[in-house]
Design a protein around this motif. Sequence first.
Motif, PDB file in Angstrom:
ATOM      1  N   PRO A  27       5.282  38.978  -7.730  1.00 59.68           N
ATOM      2  CA  PRO A  27       3.932  39.213  -7.263  1.00 59.68           C
ATOM      3  C   PRO A  27       3.646  37.923  -6.286  1.00 59.68           C
ATOM      4  CG  PRO A  27       3.830  38.723  -9.763  1.00 59.68           C
ATOM      5  CD  PRO A  27       5.245  38.936  -9.161  1.00 59.68           C
ATOM      6  N   LYS A  28       2.950  37.973  -5.552  1.00 63.52           N
ATOM      7  CA  LYS A  28       2.498  36.834  -4.657  1.00 63.52           C
ATOM      8  C   LYS A  28       1.996  35.762  -5.229  1.00 63.52           C
ATOM      9  CE  LYS A  28      -0.763  36.348  -0.710  1.00 63.52           C
ATOM     10  NZ  LYS A  28      -1.874  36.798   0.073  1.00 63.52           N
ATOM     11  N   GLU A  29       1.265  36.000  -6.260  1.00 60.93           N
ATOM     12  CA  GLU A  29       0.434  34.956  -7.182  1.00 60.93           C
ATOM     13  C   GLU A  29       1.462  34.033  -7.814  1.00 60.93           C
ATOM     14  OE1 GLU A  29      -0.292  38.239  -7.367  1.00 60.93           O
ATOM     15  OE2 GLU A  29      -2.147  38.006  -6.082  1.00 60.93           O
ATOM     16  N   LYS A  30       2.574  34.638  -8.125  1.00 62.91           N
ATOM     17  CA  LYS A  30       3.821  33.998  -9.037  1.00 62.91           C
ATOM     18  C   LYS A  30       4.478  33.079  -8.100  1.00 62.91           C
ATOM     19  CE  LYS A  30       7.078  34.655 -12.560  1.00 62.91           C
ATOM     20  NZ  LYS A  30       7.610  35.591 -13.696  1.00 62.91           N
ATOM     21  N   VAL A  38       2.674  31.416   1.179  1.00 56.98           N
ATOM     22  CA  VAL A  38       2.549  32.972   0.823  1.00 56.98           C
ATOM     23  C   VAL A  38       1.111  33.275   1.116  1.00 56.98           C
ATOM     24  CG1 VAL A  38       4.819  33.372  -0.289  1.00 56.98           C
ATOM     25  CG2 VAL A  38       2.554  32.873  -1.524  1.00 56.98           C
ATOM     26  N   GLU A  39       0.181  32.271   0.998  1.00 55.32           N
ATOM     27  CA  GLU A  39      -1.300  32.817   1.054  1.00 55.32           C
ATOM     28  C   GLU A  39      -1.645  33.233   2.411  1.00 55.32           C
ATOM     29  OE1 GLU A  39      -2.854  28.379   2.213  1.00 55.32           O
ATOM     30  OE2 GLU A  39      -2.834  28.820   0.319  1.00 55.32           O
ATOM     31  N   TYR A  41       0.055  35.683   3.652  1.00 56.44           N
ATOM     32  CA  TYR A  41       0.703  36.907   4.050  1.00 56.44           C
ATOM     33  C   TYR A  41       0.229  37.848   2.866  1.00 56.44           C
ATOM     34  CZ  TYR A  41       3.556  34.371   7.177  1.00 56.44           C
ATOM     35  OH  TYR A  41       3.976  33.826   8.256  1.00 56.44           O
ATOM     36  N   SER A  42       0.121  39.112   3.218  1.00 53.96           N
ATOM     37  CA  SER A  42      -0.084  40.194   2.178  1.00 53.96           C
ATOM     38  C   SER A  42       1.181  40.591   1.477  1.00 53.96           C
ATOM     39  CB  SER A  42      -0.588  41.422   2.788  1.00 53.96           C
ATOM     40  OG  SER A  42       0.464  42.024   3.545  1.00 53.96           O
ATOM     41  N   GLN A  43       0.980  40.946   0.293  1.00 50.37           N
ATOM     42  CA  GLN A  43       1.994  41.359  -0.753  1.00 50.37           C
ATOM     43  C   GLN A  43       3.021  42.266   0.060  1.00 50.37           C
ATOM     44  OE1 GLN A  43       2.394  40.326  -4.059  1.00 50.37           O
ATOM     45  NE2 GLN A  43       4.339  40.890  -3.586  1.00 50.37           N
ATOM     46  N   GLN A  44       2.606  43.270   0.858  1.00 50.37           N
ATOM     47  CA  GLN A  44       3.404  44.274   1.663  1.00 50.37           C
ATOM     48  C   GLN A  44       4.299  43.275   2.661  1.00 50.37           C
ATOM     49  OE1 GLN A  44       0.300  44.765   1.191  1.00 50.37           O
ATOM     50  NE2 GLN A  44       0.416  46.231  -0.424  1.00 50.37           N
ATOM     51  N   GLN A  45       3.846  42.382   3.228  1.00 51.00           N
ATOM     52  CA  GLN A  45       4.419  41.556   4.275  1.00 51.00           C
ATOM     53  C   GLN A  45       5.531  40.660   3.480  1.00 51.00           C
ATOM     54  OE1 GLN A  45       0.724  39.599   5.826  1.00 51.00           O
ATOM     55  NE2 GLN A  45       1.031  40.435   7.832  1.00 51.00           N
ATOM     56  N   LEU A  46       5.059  40.192   2.602  1.00 46.35           N
ATOM     57  CA  LEU A  46       6.318  39.491   1.777  1.00 46.35           C
ATOM     58  C   LEU A  46       7.280  40.426   1.364  1.00 46.35           C
ATOM     59  CD1 LEU A  46       3.817  37.042  -0.357  1.00 46.35           C
ATOM     60  CD2 LEU A  46       5.385  36.397   1.597  1.00 46.35           C
ATOM     61  N   ARG A  47       7.151  41.579   0.789  1.00 50.22           N
ATOM     62  CA  ARG A  47       7.989  42.366   0.484  1.00 50.22           C
ATOM     63  C   ARG A  47       9.020  42.868   1.683  1.00 50.22           C
ATOM     64  NH1 ARG A  47       6.946  41.983  -4.643  1.00 50.22           N
ATOM     65  NH2 ARG A  47       5.727  42.932  -5.734  1.00 50.22           N
ATOM     66  N   GLY A  48       8.339  42.996   2.939  1.00 50.77           N
ATOM     67  CA  GLY A  48       8.902  43.116   4.161  1.00 50.77           C
ATOM     68  C   GLY A  48      10.233  42.152   4.474  1.00 50.77           C
ATOM     69  N   ILE A  49       9.615  40.673   4.315  1.00 51.54           N
ATOM     70  CA  ILE A  49      10.424  39.780   4.737  1.00 51.54           C
ATOM     71  C   ILE A  49      11.422  39.526   3.720  1.00 51.54           C
ATOM     72  CG2 ILE A  49      10.326  37.461   4.517  1.00 51.54           C
ATOM     73  CD1 ILE A  49       7.318  37.382   5.499  1.00 51.54           C
ATOM     74  N   GLY A  50      11.011  39.745   2.433  1.00 53.43           N
ATOM     75  CA  GLY A  50      12.237  39.860   1.359  1.00 53.43           C
ATOM     76  C   GLY A  50      13.256  40.805   1.715  1.00 53.43           C
TER      77      GLY A  50
END
Length: 116
Positions: A27-30, A38-39, A41-50
Amino acid sequence: MNVFLWVVQILLAVAFVAAGAGKLTQPKEKLQPRMPYVEEYSQQQLRGIGALEVLGALGLVLPWATGIAPVLTPIAAAGLGITMIVAAQVHRRRKESFAVNLVLLAMAVVVAVGRI
C-alpha cells in the motif's frame, strides 16, 4: 560484449523487478517512508508504474533469452530509459537525489544500443 550486456540486462531487470514488485504489492502508506515521492500519486498510478517496471524488466531478459522477438529487448530498455528520465525529473522537482535514476538510465541506454 555479449556477456557484459547480459550482466547489465540482468542487473537492470533485478532492480526494476524489485522496485516494481514493491509498488504492485505494497500500500502507498507503507511505501512512503522509503519513497516520499509516492505522496504525489494515487494507489492506482503507483500500481501502473509498478506494472510497467516489472513488464519492462521481463522485456529486458525474456525476448533475448528465448529468441522469440528479440527486437523487444532494446525496445524494453528504451522504455525503461524513458521511465528513468521522467523519474529523474520528479526527483529533481522535489529537490531529491536522482543519481540512481541516472545510473539506471545509463544502464538502459547501454542495453538498448548494445542489443540493436
